[in-house]
Design a protein around this motif. Structure first.
Motif, PDB file in Angstrom:
ATOM      1  N   ILE A   1      11.458  -1.077 -28.260  1.00  0.00           N
ATOM      2  CA  ILE A   1      12.431  -2.170 -28.135  1.00  0.00           C
ATOM      3  C   ILE A   1      12.232  -2.604 -26.613  1.00  0.00           C
ATOM      4  N   GLY A   2      12.057  -1.468 -25.696  1.00  0.00           N
ATOM      5  CA  GLY A   2      12.215  -1.702 -24.263  1.00  0.00           C
ATOM      6  C   GLY A   2      10.953  -2.677 -23.980  1.00  0.00           C
ATOM      7  N   LEU A   3       9.903  -2.548 -24.427  1.00  0.00           N
ATOM      8  CA  LEU A   3       8.938  -3.258 -24.052  1.00  0.00           C
ATOM      9  C   LEU A   3       8.852  -4.652 -24.516  1.00  0.00           C
ATOM     10  N   GLY A   4       9.866  -5.168 -25.313  1.00  0.00           N
ATOM     11  CA  GLY A   4      10.026  -6.530 -25.689  1.00  0.00           C
ATOM     12  C   GLY A   4      11.483  -7.106 -25.268  1.00  0.00           C
ATOM     13  N   TYR A   5      12.255  -6.134 -24.898  1.00  0.00           N
ATOM     14  CA  TYR A   5      13.493  -6.722 -24.625  1.00  0.00           C
ATOM     15  C   TYR A   5      13.876  -7.687 -23.386  1.00  0.00           C
ATOM     16  N   GLY A   6      13.056  -7.613 -22.391  1.00  0.00           N
ATOM     17  CA  GLY A   6      13.161  -8.751 -21.481  1.00  0.00           C
ATOM     18  C   GLY A   6      12.958 -10.030 -21.908  1.00  0.00           C
ATOM     19  N   VAL A   7      11.736 -10.114 -22.927  1.00  0.00           N
ATOM     20  CA  VAL A   7      11.408 -11.534 -23.630  1.00  0.00           C
ATOM     21  C   VAL A   7      12.691 -12.151 -24.425  1.00  0.00           C
ATOM     22  N   LEU A   8      12.952 -11.037 -25.100  1.00  0.00           N
ATOM     23  CA  LEU A   8      14.458 -11.402 -26.141  1.00  0.00           C
ATOM     24  C   LEU A   8      15.597 -11.833 -25.272  1.00  0.00           C
ATOM     25  N   PHE A   9      15.707 -11.208 -24.154  1.00  0.00           N
ATOM     26  CA  PHE A   9      16.756 -11.736 -23.348  1.00  0.00           C
ATOM     27  C   PHE A   9      16.586 -13.134 -22.826  1.00  0.00           C
ATOM     28  N   LEU A  10      15.637 -13.400 -22.325  1.00  0.00           N
ATOM     29  CA  LEU A  10      15.197 -14.731 -21.903  1.00  0.00           C
ATOM     30  C   LEU A  10      15.452 -15.832 -23.171  1.00  0.00           C
ATOM     31  N   LEU A  11      14.753 -15.404 -24.316  1.00  0.00           N
ATOM     32  CA  LEU A  11      15.231 -16.258 -25.286  1.00  0.00           C
ATOM     33  C   LEU A  11      16.535 -16.558 -25.805  1.00  0.00           C
ATOM     34  N   GLY A  12      17.466 -15.659 -25.394  1.00  0.00           N
ATOM     35  CA  GLY A  12      18.833 -15.539 -25.484  1.00  0.00           C
ATOM     36  C   GLY A  12      19.525 -16.857 -24.830  1.00  0.00           C
ATOM     37  N   PHE A  13      18.892 -17.328 -23.944  1.00  0.00           N
ATOM     38  CA  PHE A  13      19.302 -18.344 -23.110  1.00  0.00           C
ATOM     39  C   PHE A  13      18.611 -19.808 -23.468  1.00  0.00           C
ATOM     40  N   ARG A  14      17.499 -19.638 -24.336  1.00  0.00           N
ATOM     41  CA  ARG A  14      16.990 -20.872 -24.694  1.00  0.00           C
ATOM     42  C   ARG A  14      17.613 -21.454 -26.195  1.00  0.00           C
ATOM     43  N   PRO A  15      17.484 -22.679 -26.808  1.00  0.00           N
ATOM     44  CA  PRO A  15      17.915 -23.087 -27.794  1.00  0.00           C
ATOM     45  C   PRO A  15      17.351 -22.515 -28.869  1.00  0.00           C
ATOM     46  N   ALA A  16      18.301 -22.455 -30.133  1.00  0.00           N
ATOM     47  CA  ALA A  16      17.592 -21.709 -31.434  1.00  0.00           C
ATOM     48  C   ALA A  16      16.152 -22.185 -31.652  1.00  0.00           C
ATOM     49  N   ARG A  17      15.741 -23.526 -31.443  1.00  0.00           N
ATOM     50  CA  ARG A  17      14.324 -23.823 -31.933  1.00  0.00           C
ATOM     51  C   ARG A  17      13.236 -23.115 -31.270  1.00  0.00           C
ATOM     52  N   ASP A  18      13.525 -22.756 -29.905  1.00  0.00           N
ATOM     53  CA  ASP A  18      12.476 -21.743 -29.001  1.00  0.00           C
ATOM     54  C   ASP A  18      12.440 -20.481 -29.857  1.00  0.00           C
ATOM     55  N   ALA A  19      13.422 -19.895 -30.106  1.00  0.00           N
ATOM     56  CA  ALA A  19      13.600 -18.591 -30.910  1.00  0.00           C
ATOM     57  C   ALA A  19      12.593 -18.581 -32.168  1.00  0.00           C
ATOM     58  N   TRP A  20      12.834 -19.810 -32.947  1.00  0.00           N
ATOM     59  CA  TRP A  20      12.145 -19.827 -34.197  1.00  0.00           C
ATOM     60  C   TRP A  20      10.494 -19.979 -33.754  1.00  0.00           C
ATOM     61  N   ILE A  21      10.139 -20.758 -32.649  1.00  0.00           N
ATOM     62  CA  ILE A  21       8.539 -21.091 -32.280  1.00  0.00           C
ATOM     63  C   ILE A  21       8.328 -19.810 -31.730  1.00  0.00           C
ATOM     64  N   ALA A  22       9.000 -19.036 -30.925  1.00  0.00           N
ATOM     65  CA  ALA A  22       8.516 -17.733 -30.267  1.00  0.00           C
ATOM     66  C   ALA A  22       8.034 -16.906 -31.576  1.00  0.00           C
ATOM     67  N   LEU A  23       9.117 -16.753 -32.756  1.00  0.00           N
ATOM     68  CA  LEU A  23       8.782 -15.995 -33.613  1.00  0.00           C
ATOM     69  C   LEU A  23       7.565 -16.276 -34.484  1.00  0.00           C
ATOM     70  N   ALA A  24       7.204 -17.780 -34.891  1.00  0.00           N
ATOM     71  CA  ALA A  24       6.134 -17.876 -35.433  1.00  0.00           C
ATOM     72  C   ALA A  24       4.822 -17.847 -34.741  1.00  0.00           C
ATOM     73  N   LEU A  25       4.957 -18.012 -33.357  1.00  0.00           N
ATOM     74  CA  LEU A  25       3.708 -17.816 -32.580  1.00  0.00           C
ATOM     75  C   LEU A  25       3.539 -16.318 -32.746  1.00  0.00           C
ATOM     76  N   ILE A  26       4.440 -15.337 -32.546  1.00  0.00           N
ATOM     77  CA  ILE A  26       4.419 -14.047 -32.644  1.00  0.00           C
ATOM     78  C   ILE A  26       3.574 -13.527 -33.818  1.00  0.00           C
ATOM     79  N   LEU A  27       4.124 -13.915 -34.891  1.00  0.00           N
ATOM     80  CA  LEU A  27       3.647 -13.639 -36.293  1.00  0.00           C
ATOM     81  C   LEU A  27       2.351 -14.044 -36.424  1.00  0.00           C
ATOM     82  N   ALA A  28       2.163 -15.408 -36.376  1.00  0.00           N
ATOM     83  CA  ALA A  28       0.642 -15.774 -36.574  1.00  0.00           C
ATOM     84  C   ALA A  28      -0.309 -15.323 -35.568  1.00  0.00           C
TER      85      ALA A  28
END
Length: 407
Positions: A144-171
């Motif tokens: 959790i700690g290794l990814g938490y910083g990125v998660l926090f930054l995504l928390g300030f971004r639009p929902a679209r960016d969270a979906w894009i990040a998820l797709a890029l991570i999985l693919a």
């Protein structure tokens, strides 16, 4: 240590305006997750082996044991749920912090400080009982700690960016494993701690996700040996890997998305419908990727299909708790879980540090015979139940005195 804010768990998120109300469902869900982890002291597998042929104990033992490679038990959903809930807490926590006047810079610095502490706590817990510090990064807190910083930054971004990040991570994670070469004829299977004919090995394309012959194992044989002592790491016996923090971040992003749904202004029924639909889609997508061989669903290396499959179950569990506790108002039954969920870090540490101490004290003061009242075969379960009760009483004492561990 500090008293809890009215935001529901976590230390990062998005929003502004009034101080958000704490949702009891989130604490209860988190409490169930930690209870399942603490309940390992019940030693159900040992009881099942003491009572061979018992379907009841066999069923319980299966669901308190991780799948050997592919597959899923209730126990396998503990870490995804814990990670998922970190993401769910993000929008609530930042809304609370913004309402208290904290700046984005302060919150960002604190989030990365929290991430570092989580990583170090995980290393500390994995080093207990060893002669030297074990710099491994597969513990739940470390992941959790290794990814938490990125998660926090995504928390300030639009929902679209969270979906894009998820797709890029999985693919991207899928492609990296798929492109890593399979073991050749001269591969040293013994050095990887597995045999070529292991019952859970995949054949064909799916073999890219076999135990200790994959990209994540190759990375760890390089990365972990950068830490002392020289050359100490050969393989992880369970197949767990450092790089799993990347798709674990995907699980946390799913939680972030779910948390935003709970905080938005759509009708209560609309929120519940969304969560149920997301759960069904996630489970179906993960299952299809698994059965078609495109990407096996393996919790131990957190494959993309596992992220979707387990994330689907997390959405369904969140929907269930939200419906029963927040919407139907059945809060009283959830109190024992809330006691645990409001102090999840404390519960995690207690489960890793207190078992031997409490167990030894119980045997000393009550005697071994007391725990064999139901028969010697059930002794592990009985003493485990008393230890588990001891865990809860410690957390209840902390709850009553408003002592909550926060990072």
């Amino acid at each position: 240590m500090a008293t809890p804010s009215r935001a529901s768990g976590g230390e990062a998120g998005i929003a502004s305006a009034p101080l958000p109300q704490r949702l009891a469902s989130l604490d209860a869900y988190r409490g169930l997750v930690m209870l399942l982890m603490m309940a390992e002291v019940l030693r159900l597998s040992q009881v099942a082996s003491n009572v061979p042929g018992s379907a009841f104990w066999g069923f319980l033992a299966f669901h308190q044991t991780h799948a050997p490679w592919a597959g899923c038990s209730l126990h396998d959903l503990i870490q995804p749920s814990f990670s998922f809930m970190v993401g769910v807490a993000v929008p609530f926590s930042v809304a609370s912090r913004v309402a208290r006047g904290q700046s984005r810079t302060f919150m960002t610095l604190h989030a990365f400080w929290r991430a570092l502490i989580l990583v170090l706590l995980g290393i500390f817990l994995r080093s207990i009982g060893h002669q030297h510090t074990r710099f491994t990064f597969e513990d739940t807190l470390t992941q959790i700690g290794l990814g938490y910083g990125v998660l926090f930054l995504l928390g300030f971004r639009p929902a679209r960016d969270a979906w894009i990040a998820l797709a890029l991570i999985l693919a991207g994670y899928w492609a990296a494993f798929a492109l890593y070469p399979l073991p050749g004829p001269g591969f040293d299977w013994a050095a990887a701690g597995v045999t070529s004919d292991w019952a859970f090995n995949y054949q064909g394309f799916a073999a890219h996700w076999n135990k200790n012959t994959n990209l994540a194992w190759a990375f760890d044989t390089w990365f972990l040996n950068l830490f002392p002592p020289d050359g100490w790491f050969k393989f992880n016996g369970g197949g767990y890997a450092t790089l799993s923090f990347i798709p674990t971040l995907g699980t946390m992003i799913l939680g972030l998305i779910g948390g935003r749904v709970l905080r938005d202004d759509r009708p209560a029924r609309g929120k519940l419908t969304w969560l149920l639909a997301a759960g069904a889609i996630g489970i179906a997508a993960g299952w299809i990727l698994d059965v078609t061989g495109i990407c096996p669903s393996v919790k131990r290396i957190w494959t993309p299909s596992w992220t979707l499959f387990s994330g689907g179950w997390c959405f369904l569990l969140l929907a269930g708790f939200h419906a029963v506790i927040d919407l139907a108002g059945w809060r009283r039954f959830a109190f024992p879980l809330v006691v645990i969920g409001m102090n999840s870090i404390a519960a995690y540490m207690i489960a890793h540090l207190f078992e031997s101490f409490i167990g030894s004290a119980l045997r000393t003061h009550l005697g071994v015979g007391f725990f064999r009242a139901l028969g010697e075969a059930y002794e592990p379960f009985v003493i485990g139940a008393f230890i588990l009760l001891g865990y809860w009483l410690v957390l209840f004492w902390m709850y009553r005195r408003r002592i909550f561990l926060r990072i």
